[in-house]
Design a protein around this motif. Structure first.
Motif, PDB file in Angstrom:
ATOM      1  N   CYS A 181      32.871   4.981  -6.879  1.00 36.64           N
ATOM      2  CA  CYS A 181      31.516   5.993  -5.902  1.00 36.64           C
ATOM      3  C   CYS A 181      30.559   5.650  -7.543  1.00 36.64           C
ATOM      4  CB  CYS A 181      31.752   7.227  -5.923  1.00 36.64           C
ATOM      5  SG  CYS A 181      32.421   7.869  -4.357  1.00 36.64           S
ATOM      6  N   ILE A 182      31.452   5.791  -9.032  1.00 35.25           N
ATOM      7  CA  ILE A 182      30.287   5.279 -10.333  1.00 35.25           C
ATOM      8  C   ILE A 182      30.109   4.546  -9.987  1.00 35.25           C
ATOM      9  CG2 ILE A 182      30.572   6.212 -12.551  1.00 35.25           C
ATOM     10  CD1 ILE A 182      33.165   7.882 -12.320  1.00 35.25           C
ATOM     11  N   LEU A 183      31.133   2.941 -10.230  1.00 33.66           N
ATOM     12  CA  LEU A 183      30.581   1.709 -10.406  1.00 33.66           C
ATOM     13  C   LEU A 183      29.634   1.430  -9.685  1.00 33.66           C
ATOM     14  CD1 LEU A 183      32.842   1.831 -12.369  1.00 33.66           C
ATOM     15  CD2 LEU A 183      33.528  -0.173 -11.297  1.00 33.66           C
ATOM     16  N   LEU A 184      29.839   1.662  -8.301  1.00 32.63           N
ATOM     17  CA  LEU A 184      28.561   1.245  -7.026  1.00 32.63           C
ATOM     18  C   LEU A 184      28.056   2.314  -7.204  1.00 32.63           C
ATOM     19  CD1 LEU A 184      30.755   1.408  -3.870  1.00 32.63           C
ATOM     20  CD2 LEU A 184      29.848  -1.039  -5.301  1.00 32.63           C
ATOM     21  N   ASP A 185      27.613   3.023  -8.172  1.00 31.74           N
ATOM     22  CA  ASP A 185      26.147   3.555  -8.138  1.00 31.74           C
ATOM     23  C   ASP A 185      25.228   3.550  -8.894  1.00 31.74           C
ATOM     24  OD1 ASP A 185      24.718   6.726  -8.065  1.00 31.74           O
ATOM     25  OD2 ASP A 185      25.350   7.181 -10.529  1.00 31.74           O
ATOM     26  N   ARG A 186      25.648   2.828 -10.304  1.00 30.64           N
ATOM     27  CA  ARG A 186      25.413   2.044 -11.758  1.00 30.64           C
ATOM     28  C   ARG A 186      24.140   1.067 -11.519  1.00 30.64           C
ATOM     29  NH1 ARG A 186      26.431   6.974 -12.760  1.00 30.64           N
ATOM     30  NH2 ARG A 186      27.266   7.576 -14.930  1.00 30.64           N
ATOM     31  N   THR A 187      25.738   0.315  -9.967  1.00 32.26           N
ATOM     32  CA  THR A 187      25.188  -1.373  -9.312  1.00 32.26           C
ATOM     33  C   THR A 187      23.917  -0.373  -8.730  1.00 32.26           C
ATOM     34  OG1 THR A 187      27.765  -2.039  -9.896  1.00 32.26           O
ATOM     35  CG2 THR A 187      25.434  -2.681  -8.179  1.00 32.26           C
ATOM     36  N   LEU A 188      24.072   0.457  -7.946  1.00 32.30           N
ATOM     37  CA  LEU A 188      22.437   0.889  -6.855  1.00 32.30           C
ATOM     38  C   LEU A 188      21.763   1.166  -7.718  1.00 32.30           C
ATOM     39  CD1 LEU A 188      24.293   1.970  -3.817  1.00 32.30           C
ATOM     40  CD2 LEU A 188      23.107  -0.373  -3.913  1.00 32.30           C
ATOM     41  N   SER A 189      22.061   1.585  -8.958  1.00 33.01           N
ATOM     42  CA  SER A 189      20.602   2.197  -9.327  1.00 33.01           C
ATOM     43  C   SER A 189      19.864   0.970 -10.587  1.00 33.01           C
ATOM     44  CB  SER A 189      21.273   2.920 -11.053  1.00 33.01           C
ATOM     45  OG  SER A 189      20.134   3.611 -11.849  1.00 33.01           O
ATOM     46  N   MET A 190      19.928  -0.218 -10.889  1.00 34.99           N
ATOM     47  CA  MET A 190      20.466  -1.349 -11.522  1.00 34.99           C
ATOM     48  C   MET A 190      19.921  -1.981 -10.744  1.00 34.99           C
ATOM     49  SD  MET A 190      22.659  -3.999 -13.467  1.00 34.99           S
ATOM     50  CE  MET A 190      23.229  -4.869 -12.261  1.00 34.99           C
ATOM     51  N   THR A 191      19.926  -2.012  -9.548  1.00 36.22           N
ATOM     52  CA  THR A 191      19.627  -3.304  -8.786  1.00 36.22           C
ATOM     53  C   THR A 191      18.821  -2.194  -8.170  1.00 36.22           C
ATOM     54  OG1 THR A 191      21.003  -3.175  -7.251  1.00 36.22           O
ATOM     55  CG2 THR A 191      21.650  -4.690  -8.723  1.00 36.22           C
ATOM     56  N   PHE A 192      18.035  -1.472  -7.520  1.00 42.75           N
ATOM     57  CA  PHE A 192      17.811  -1.142  -7.246  1.00 42.75           C
ATOM     58  C   PHE A 192      16.307  -0.171  -7.447  1.00 42.75           C
ATOM     59  CE2 PHE A 192      20.024  -0.577  -3.062  1.00 42.75           C
ATOM     60  CZ  PHE A 192      19.597  -1.689  -2.178  1.00 42.75           C
ATOM     61  N   GLY A 193      16.244  -0.014  -9.095  1.00 47.82           N
ATOM     62  CA  GLY A 193      15.229   0.438 -10.038  1.00 47.82           C
ATOM     63  C   GLY A 193      15.465   1.796  -9.532  1.00 47.82           C
ATOM     64  N   ARG A 194      16.609   2.903  -9.100  1.00 46.88           N
ATOM     65  CA  ARG A 194      16.310   3.826  -9.183  1.00 46.88           C
ATOM     66  C   ARG A 194      17.191   4.522 -10.037  1.00 46.88           C
ATOM     67  NH1 ARG A 194      16.557   1.875  -3.125  1.00 46.88           N
ATOM     68  NH2 ARG A 194      14.632   1.387  -2.830  1.00 46.88           N
ATOM     69  N   PRO A 195      16.897   6.354 -10.111  1.00 45.32           N
ATOM     70  CA  PRO A 195      17.752   7.316 -11.113  1.00 45.32           C
ATOM     71  C   PRO A 195      19.456   7.227 -10.381  1.00 45.32           C
ATOM     72  CG  PRO A 195      16.028   8.260  -9.907  1.00 45.32           C
ATOM     73  CD  PRO A 195      15.789   7.029  -9.389  1.00 45.32           C
ATOM     74  N   CYS A 196      20.289   7.084 -11.510  1.00 44.76           N
ATOM     75  CA  CYS A 196      21.754   7.285 -10.814  1.00 44.76           C
ATOM     76  C   CYS A 196      21.809   8.478 -10.265  1.00 44.76           C
ATOM     77  CB  CYS A 196      22.357   7.004 -12.347  1.00 44.76           C
ATOM     78  SG  CYS A 196      22.530   5.814 -13.318  1.00 44.76           S
ATOM     79  N   THR A 197      22.398   8.889  -9.455  1.00 39.69           N
ATOM     80  CA  THR A 197      22.929  10.387  -8.376  1.00 39.69           C
ATOM     81  C   THR A 197      24.610  11.009  -9.768  1.00 39.69           C
ATOM     82  OG1 THR A 197      22.721   9.097  -6.641  1.00 39.69           O
ATOM     83  CG2 THR A 197      24.099  11.127  -6.609  1.00 39.69           C
ATOM     84  N   ILE A 198      25.341   9.963  -9.936  1.00 42.51           N
ATOM     85  CA  ILE A 198      26.105  10.566 -10.675  1.00 42.51           C
ATOM     86  C   ILE A 198      25.409  10.564 -12.541  1.00 42.51           C
ATOM     87  CG2 ILE A 198      28.463  11.125 -10.713  1.00 42.51           C
ATOM     88  CD1 ILE A 198      28.680   9.525  -8.398  1.00 42.51           C
ATOM     89  N   PRO A 199      25.889  11.486 -12.785  1.00 43.91           N
ATOM     90  CA  PRO A 199      25.702  11.414 -14.202  1.00 43.91           C
ATOM     91  C   PRO A 199      26.847  11.404 -14.606  1.00 43.91           C
ATOM     92  CG  PRO A 199      24.706  13.807 -13.386  1.00 43.91           C
ATOM     93  CD  PRO A 199      25.205  13.065 -11.934  1.00 43.91           C
ATOM     94  N   GLU A 200      26.056  10.842 -16.140  1.00 46.11           N
ATOM     95  CA  GLU A 200      27.755  10.534 -16.995  1.00 46.11           C
ATOM     96  C   GLU A 200      28.100  11.777 -17.736  1.00 46.11           C
ATOM     97  OE1 GLU A 200      30.515   7.398 -18.323  1.00 46.11           O
ATOM     98  OE2 GLU A 200      28.477   7.901 -17.524  1.00 46.11           O
ATOM     99  N   SER A 201      27.686  12.268 -17.435  1.00 47.82           N
ATOM    100  CA  SER A 201      28.049  14.304 -17.716  1.00 47.82           C
ATOM    101  C   SER A 201      29.482  14.540 -17.234  1.00 47.82           C
ATOM    102  CB  SER A 201      27.682  15.259 -18.733  1.00 47.82           C
ATOM    103  OG  SER A 201      26.693  15.688 -17.333  1.00 47.82           O
ATOM    104  N   TYR A 202      29.978  14.107 -15.749  1.00 47.06           N
ATOM    105  CA  TYR A 202      30.414  14.158 -14.622  1.00 47.06           C
ATOM    106  C   TYR A 202      31.843  14.151 -14.464  1.00 47.06           C
ATOM    107  CZ  TYR A 202      26.293  17.073 -12.527  1.00 47.06           C
ATOM    108  OH  TYR A 202      25.361  18.048 -12.074  1.00 47.06           O
ATOM    109  N   ILE A 203      31.502  13.349 -15.577  1.00 49.77           N
ATOM    110  CA  ILE A 203      33.010  12.301 -15.929  1.00 49.77           C
ATOM    111  C   ILE A 203      33.759  12.472 -16.737  1.00 49.77           C
ATOM    112  CG2 ILE A 203      33.927  10.152 -15.562  1.00 49.77           C
ATOM    113  CD1 ILE A 203      30.617   8.704 -15.105  1.00 49.77           C
ATOM    114  N   LYS A 204      34.851  13.064 -15.868  1.00 47.77           N
ATOM    115  CA  LYS A 204      35.783  14.124 -16.572  1.00 47.77           C
ATOM    116  C   LYS A 204      37.011  13.270 -16.374  1.00 47.77           C
ATOM    117  CE  LYS A 204      33.060  16.143 -18.332  1.00 47.77           C
ATOM    118  NZ  LYS A 204      32.540  16.533 -20.201  1.00 47.77           N
ATOM    119  N   LEU A 205      37.376  12.335 -15.743  1.00 52.55           N
ATOM    120  CA  LEU A 205      38.552  12.022 -14.959  1.00 52.55           C
ATOM    121  C   LEU A 205      39.125  10.691 -16.048  1.00 52.55           C
ATOM    122  CD1 LEU A 205      38.691  11.220 -11.279  1.00 52.55           C
ATOM    123  CD2 LEU A 205      38.960  13.336 -12.323  1.00 52.55           C
TER     124      LEU A 205
END
Length: 737
Positions: A385-409
């Motif tokens: 989910c995170i990798l695709l979120d970053r990819t779509l944010s970059m290619t479409f120029g839209r804000p990331c849905t998952i903040p980096e602070s939510y990544i705890k695993l």
């Protein structure tokens, strides 16, 4: 004395009169036939004697019972018809629903797939509800809906935003004067809002024989499957390419489930699992050119699998959450992005994130109650989910849905087997875990770049100071250097940040194909991120072309300009690396062509790299100060042939693909503009105004496929392409005059 008269015989009462006597209101003898019918020579018919004549209930109630009986009979008739249609689809290999290379299994084998024994009456009744097509008429026939406009925001990190700067620079070169704010359709979209429905021609009508409703037009049977041979081939292709790059599905478990379901004739198959299987088949058929199937046949085949998956899971994806559903939505988002359905890809990704949050995939505490294998699958699905979120944010120029602070695993385990069809292999270090870790770390840097340099794509300008702009680039480059020089070699991979030659590809060992593929994919992603980091300075130089600002007396502005020129050099270096990698691999043969990732990602990176080289050449050519003898000028001028290499690589990437052909045509027109710029250098008297060359120019856009019904999504919108074509026509006409 006369005897008393006998009483007359009592007339026999007839309990049921024939139909003719009832209509004539005549006395009926009750015979078969009755006397009147014999006299008239008519056919004597009696109504059904089972219907009582002395009814004690209202006729309206009887009418309701009769109507209910008719409804039941109609439903049974529909189910019977659907079953017959399904059998015909399964057995008829020449049906329009079956791809040319697909042979479907036997009817007996798939009878339980069409109507699994585990389906209850409720599920069986819902067979008639499967209809994902849009209807312009509402259910009551009271109103007609018009086509709604699709508006999309394409922010500063998208290629569409970058091409706005390029379009503006081309217009400046055309006029030789400073530009007004609203000089082109692309500049009128300064804030990034694009009317998608108006930027492309209307979609063509539905293809004959393609229907999404099983009972109404029986075009696509959502419970059908291809032959076992074709199914296994596509499953293997998925896990050998897409499944390796996003390894969140456990291949041994998935294959074991398929074998078990097949042995049981799919009597207890879950809809979500069957939908997951179909979307895996769809993306494998769409993104792989391994079978040498023509692209139109491949798209047709993948679309059938997509429709089946959508019919199985579309309704449940909005109301049920499961691990299988999240995995299905992630692969569906990949598929939609590859087929240039940008609106659906973004919406589907949002559903996947919501379901992942609902299941607690992001929570270390929620994952503790599962077995080690399932815990690892949940963790990798969340990172997917995170990798695709970053990819779509970059290619479409839209804000990331998952903040980096939510990544705890924790990072993925390297000794957990996720790929390979056998469950009996001993745990050993797996390259997919190491690759996934490297990709996650790289995309952490991507998030930071989007945050610091692009304002998280929120769409507002950040007037940063010179020192702030320089520190952002230095900080991002430092993170990239640490990733490239420390993390990646420790995981056993290599980053190609220099030129790749055909000899380098020929030296690669087939036994190490997985390691080579991971290294190449990471190399292309690294160089693309490096371009993204430095691209803001490239855009600022494009924006300043033609302005009259004199920076000679401003030390801060001179420092910023020098920093921007250094960024141009870095962008060109990475662009050359990307194009050389894709070009060398597409020129190779046999298994080496499989070293790249999916064609749509290779297209995105190559197209973006060619745009960077074009923009850099325009900056050097239009600069007021001589730059040809500087290091940046020499580097940029030597990059000119790589635009032609990019065109050649894309043509070989996936022959017949309309999206690729459209991007190739765009780059070809940019190449013509560069030829015009070269002409101007030999004509100093008119060096500030672009003169378009006449040779071979008038046929370019006429054969460019402008009638194509493709939404180019993250690459461009049709207005950009049409604007450039119109501009070239105008320049050609002026030159001839």
């Amino acid at each position: 004395m006369s005897s008393p008269a006998l009483p007359p015989n009592k007339r026999r009462r007839v309990t049921l009169a024939c139909s003719l006597c009832r209509r004539r209101k005549s006395r009926c003898s009750g015979d078969h036939p009755c006397a009147l019918c014999q006299e008239l020579g008519a056919e004597c018919q009696y109504p059904d004697s089972s219907t009582p004549s002395n009814l004690t209930v209202g006729r309206s109630y009887i009418a309701q019972l009769e109507q209910r009986l008719q409804d039941i009979e109609s439903s049974l008739q529909q189910l019977h018809s659907a079953q017959n249609d399904g059998r015909a689809i399964l057995s008829n290999r020449g049906d329009h629903d079956t791809p040319a290379n697909e042979s479907l299994s036997t009817v007996e084998e798939h009878r339980s797939v069409l109507f699994p024994s585990t389906l209850g009456s409720h599920d069986a009744a819902e067979l008639g509800e499967i209809d994902i097509s849009e209807n312009s008429i509402d259910g009551m026939g009271a109103m007609k809906f018009t086509n709604e406009e699709d508006c999309g925001f394409f922010g500063p990190s998208s290629n569409i935003a970058f091409m706005r700067y390029i379009s503006r620079a081309i217009l400046q070169a055309k006029s030789g004067n400073e530009l007004a704010d609203a000089v082109s359709p692309t500049d009128q979209r300064r804030r990034g809002i694009v009317n998608v429905s108006k930027s492309r021609p209307p979609s063509p009508g539905p293809t004959p024989g393609r229907a999404d409703n099983l009972t109404r037009n029986a075009g696509v049977n959502i419970y059908a499957l291809p032959s076992e041979e074709r199914t296994w081939s596509l499953i293997q292709q998925y896990f050998l390419k897409t499944g390796q790059l996003l390894p969140f599905i456990h291949e041994p478990s998935f294959c074991k489930t398929y074998v078990q379901m097949k042995s049981e004739r799919f009597r207890a198959v879950r809809r979500t699992w069957l939908g997951l299987l179909n979307i895996i088949l769809a993306i494998a058929a769409s993104l792989s050119a391994k079978d040498d199937i023509p692209v139109d046949k491949r798209i047709q085949e993948s679309d059938i699998y997509y429709q089946r998956a959508n019919g199985l899971c579309d309704r449940d994806s909005k109301r049920n959450a499961s691990l299988e559903m999240v995995q299905y939505l992630l692969i569906l988002g990949q598929y939609l992005q590859g087929t240039q359905k940008s609106v659906q890809a973004w919406t589907t990704h949002g559903l996947a994130i919501s379901a992942a949050y609902q299941l607690g995939l992001h929570s270390p505490d929620a994952n503790q109650g599962f077995s080690p294998l399932e815990c690892e699958i949940r963790k990798r699905t969340w990172y997917g989910c995170i990798l695709l979120d970053r990819t779509l944010s970059m290619t479409f120029g839209r804000p990331c849905t998952i903040p980096e602070s939510y990544i705890k695993l924790d990072m993925p385990l390297s000794d957990m087997q996720m790929l390979g069809p056998s469950l009996e292999m001993e745990p050993c270090p797996q390259l997919d875990g190491a690759f996934f870790t490297a990709a996650i770390k790289l995309y952490t840097i991507l998030y930071n770049v989007l945050d610091s340099c692009y304002g998280q794509n929120l769409g507002f300008e950040d007037p940063a100071s010179v020192s702030s702009a320089i520190s952002r680039v230095f900080d991002g480059q430092h993170q990239l250097d640490l990733w490239r020089l420390q993390l990646v070699p420790s995981l056993g991979f290599r980053i190609w940040d220099t030129l790749m030659n055909p000899e380098d590809v020929e030296k690669m060992d087939k036994d190490l194909i997985i390691c080579h593929r991971f290294s190449i994919v990471l190399s292309v992603r690294y160089n693309n991120l490096r371009i993204l980091l430095h691209r803001r300075h490239l855009e600022s130089l494009l924006k300043s072309l033609g302005t009259s600002d004199d920076n000679s007396g401003n030390a801060e502005k001179r420092l910023l300009r020098q920093m921007s020129l250094n960024s141009v050099e870095s962008c060109v270096e990475s662009a050359i690396s990307i194009i050389s990698i894709v070009h060398c691999i597409t020129l190779s043969s046999s298994w080496r062509r499989e070293l790249l990732g999916a064609w749509n990602y290779s297209l995105y990176y190559t197209f973006n790299a060619a745009l960077v080289i074009f923009a850099s050449l325009m900056i050097i050519s239009a600069s007021k100060e001589p730059l040809n003898d500087t290091s940046v000028g020499i580097k940029v001028n030597h990059s000119r042939p790589y635009i032609e290499n990019a065109i050649e690589a894309l043509r070989r990437l996936d022959s017949g693909n309309r999206v690729i052909e459209r991007c190739v045509e765009y780059l070809s027109q940019l190449s013509l503009i560069l030829n015009a710029m070269d002409r101007n250098e030999s004509n100093p008297s008119n060096s500030r105004i672009l003169n378009f060359p006449v040779e071979h120019s008038s046929d370019i856009f006429q054969s460019s496929g402008l009638e194509s019904y493709m939404d180019l999504g993250e690459f461009m919108v049709d207005g950009d392409f049409d604007f450039l074509a119109d501009f070239l026509v105008t320049q050609n006409g002026k030159h001839q005059t």
